[in-house]
Design a protein around this motif. Structure first.
Motif, PDB file in Angstrom:
ATOM      1  N   PHE A 188       0.874  -1.174   0.000  1.00 29.21           N
ATOM      2  CA  PHE A 188       0.000   0.000   0.000  1.00 29.21           C
ATOM      3  C   PHE A 188       0.911   1.222   0.000  1.00 29.21           C
ATOM      4  O   PHE A 188       1.773   1.359   0.866  1.00 29.21           O
ATOM      5  CB  PHE A 188      -0.890  -0.014   1.251  1.00 29.21           C
ATOM      6  N   ILE A 189       0.736   2.109  -0.981  1.00 35.69           N
ATOM      7  CA  ILE A 189       1.647   3.247  -1.149  1.00 35.69           C
ATOM      8  C   ILE A 189       0.876   4.558  -1.028  1.00 35.69           C
ATOM      9  O   ILE A 189      -0.136   4.759  -1.705  1.00 35.69           O
ATOM     10  CB  ILE A 189       2.348   3.187  -2.524  1.00 35.69           C
ATOM     11  N   ARG A 190       1.361   5.431  -0.188  1.00 32.98           N
ATOM     12  CA  ARG A 190       0.815   6.789  -0.090  1.00 32.98           C
ATOM     13  C   ARG A 190       1.709   7.709  -0.919  1.00 32.98           C
ATOM     14  O   ARG A 190       2.886   7.863  -0.628  1.00 32.98           O
ATOM     15  CB  ARG A 190       0.774   7.246   1.363  1.00 32.98           C
ATOM     16  N   GLU A 191       1.144   8.348  -1.930  1.00 32.71           N
ATOM     17  CA  GLU A 191       1.968   9.070  -2.888  1.00 32.71           C
ATOM     18  C   GLU A 191       2.293  10.491  -2.463  1.00 32.71           C
ATOM     19  O   GLU A 191       3.130  11.143  -3.078  1.00 32.71           O
ATOM     20  CB  GLU A 191       1.306   9.088  -4.260  1.00 32.71           C
ATOM     21  N   ASP A 192       1.658  10.981  -1.389  1.00 37.32           N
ATOM     22  CA  ASP A 192       1.884  12.370  -0.984  1.00 37.32           C
ATOM     23  C   ASP A 192       1.991  12.458   0.531  1.00 37.32           C
ATOM     24  O   ASP A 192       1.336  11.710   1.256  1.00 37.32           O
ATOM     25  CB  ASP A 192       0.735  13.253  -1.483  1.00 37.32           C
ATOM     26  N   VAL A 193       2.805  13.399   1.006  1.00 35.21           N
ATOM     27  CA  VAL A 193       3.050  13.514   2.447  1.00 35.21           C
ATOM     28  C   VAL A 193       1.774  13.838   3.219  1.00 35.21           C
ATOM     29  O   VAL A 193       1.633  13.470   4.390  1.00 35.21           O
ATOM     30  CB  VAL A 193       4.145  14.565   2.731  1.00 35.21           C
ATOM     31  N   THR A 194       0.808  14.511   2.580  1.00 33.60           N
ATOM     32  CA  THR A 194      -0.434  14.820   3.287  1.00 33.60           C
ATOM     33  C   THR A 194      -1.209  13.560   3.635  1.00 33.60           C
ATOM     34  O   THR A 194      -2.100  13.595   4.499  1.00 33.60           O
ATOM     35  CB  THR A 194      -1.330  15.746   2.443  1.00 33.60           C
ATOM     36  N   GLN A 195      -0.897  12.454   2.991  1.00 34.72           N
ATOM     37  CA  GLN A 195      -1.558  11.186   3.299  1.00 34.72           C
ATOM     38  C   GLN A 195      -0.834  10.422   4.401  1.00 34.72           C
ATOM     39  O   GLN A 195      -1.347   9.416   4.887  1.00 34.72           O
ATOM     40  CB  GLN A 195      -1.609  10.321   2.033  1.00 34.72           C
TER      41      GLN A 195
END
Length: 461
Positions: free
Chosen positions: A180-187
């Protein structure tokens, strides 16, 4: 969901053991495999060639935790709109298997002890005894190194972000599974201390920043009837033992962490005793929930919606957003907001904060019982394609989202759920992007999910 934390201090990244393992991806080095090898144990070019000749995948058994918010409204992820759409697009029938609520670890251990595993298992594989590398050596899971050519979407992501591949691999370089990858720091920032702003306003108090200020506020919550019912039923704060947001104020978490390249264990550091002393004082004064050790998700929901809890630690969406939605009709003045992580002295920068890794420690791993590895690889890789990513994050076009100027926008089925579900549960019902799984979480989801000013301010704090 079970998340893997990465904390930061003034000098160096400070991580819990889960975060440390999620980054280094090994608790045990496989002595039978050379460091950096791309050949996985038990896998040869011949076995790969044979696997590539396997008939197309039509069925897949999939073991995964059913998150508590989801369990309240469904029996299986097979009911989720996004997964239904994936099945329709690919022709693959998914048989979901979920451990009983509250028994994730126990049932995982029982399952891996058997000789017959589901085709894929979604789990924090570094919790396997000896770590993920040991699970590979025991042939419980199949590393992906030899199958990346069959996973062009994931391979492209790893090529563009080599740090993601490292986070998804053991120290020996074996890729554990589909992440599972979060592509942005806000996530990556979604959890922290929270407090009832309406109670603060009623008592003319400011949001606390230090442990002493927290003590003052919590005593006021206990003694001055902020919920206005004339009863002494307020629970000033509800937090579990060792909660980072408060243990961290004393310079130590309830776990392993790194400080200037030295690994330390929080509970044996002097600061942790000071933390325990403070929590004991709060408990004796009736400030800490007397049921702190036994409160589960349902009990917490009941206490929060029963207008009893003054402060706690919450997720942005499954906490702040959820409770404000649930209370909007019956108690419109209800407002809960995030606070900074507390410190001992005013003006100090917190030693610990919260940020998750872009690649979490949860992997959908192909098991040694899988009879169609190559077909499973191709299926799971589809979820990292543009179409797969859109489906997992937004569901079914025309039903849960529409395209506006080429950008996906959620419909009222999600944002104004006709069944009256809080937005966090409406997301659970229709998409996986707000949960977890083998795909990339879309930043466009976050922009439409975390929309309340209180959530956005909490994220900044």
């Amino acid at each position: 969901m079970s998340m893997y934390k990465k904390k930061m201090n003034r000098f160096a990244t400070v991580v819990t053991i889960a975060g440390l393992v999620a980054t280094t991806m090994s608790a045990c080095t496989d002595k039978d495999t050379s460091t950096g090898s791309t050949e996985s144990p038990g896998s040869t070019s011949e076995s790969k060639e044979a696997a590539n000749q396997t008939p197309p995948l039509t069925k897949l058994s999939y073991w995964v935790e059913l998150f508590p918010d989801a369990a309240a409204i469904m029996k299986s992820y097979g009911e989720v709109t996004a997964w239904k759409e994936i099945e329709a697009k690919t022709g693959v029938q998914i048989e979901f298997q979920h451990p009983a609520q509250g028994q994730l670890g126990e049932q995982f251990n029982l399952m891996v002890a058997s000789n017959k595993l589901p085709d894929v298992v979604d789990y924090g594989w570094n919790s396997y005894p000896g770590g993920a590398q040991k699970a590979i050596r025991d042939k419980k899971i199949v590393p992906l190194n030899d199958y990346l050519d069959d996973a062009p979407n994931l391979k492209a992501l790893f090529d563009a972000h080599p740090e993601w591949r490292k986070m998804a691999s053991t120290d020996d370089g074996n890729i554990i599974g589909f992440p599972f990858i979060r592509e942005d720091v806000t996530q990556q920032v979604f959890l922290g201390p929270a407090i009832r702003k309406d109670w603060l306003d009623k008592l003319q108090l400011s949001s606390p920043t230090t442990i002493d200020e927290w003590h003052t506020v919590l005593k006021a919550f206990k003694e001055q009837d902020p919920n206005g019912n004339g009863k002494a039923d307020e629970i000033p704060i509800n937090i579990p033992a060792g909660e980072l947001a408060f243990a961290g104020a004393f310079g130590t978490p309830n776990d392993y962490y790194q400080d200037n390249n030295t690994v330390k264990y929080g509970p044996i550091e002097p600061g942790f005793k000071n933390y325990l002393t403070t929590m004991n004082q709060w408990y004796e004064e009736g400030l800490l929930d007397k049921d702190f050790a036994t409160t589960d998700g349902k009990m917490k929901d009941a206490k929060m919606t029963g207008n009893q809890v003054g402060a706690t630690v919450l997720f942005l969406n499954g906490g702040i957003g959820k409770y404000m939605d649930l209370m909007a009709q019956t108690q419109p003045e209800f407002k809960i907001v995030g606070t900074t992580y507390p410190t001992l002295n005013a003006g100090e920068k917190p030693v610990f904060g919260y940020i998750d890794n872009p690649v979490t420690g949860i992997f959908t791993a192909i098991t040694g019982s899988n009879k169609n590895v190559a077909g499973t690889v191709k299926f799971l890789d589809y979820l990292y394609s543009d179409e797969g990513k859109l489906t997992m994050n937004f569901g079914k076009e025309g039903e849960t989202y529409t395209l506006v100027d080429g950008q996906p926008k959620y419909t009222d089925a999600v944002l104004k759920n006709p069944d009256g579900l809080p937005i966090s549960q409406a997301f659970r019902k229709h998409i996986m992007g707000a949960t977890s799984g083998p795909f990339v979480q879309d930043v466009r989801l976050t922009a439409q999910y975390t929309t309340k000013p209180e959530q956005q301010e909490a994220m900044k704090l």
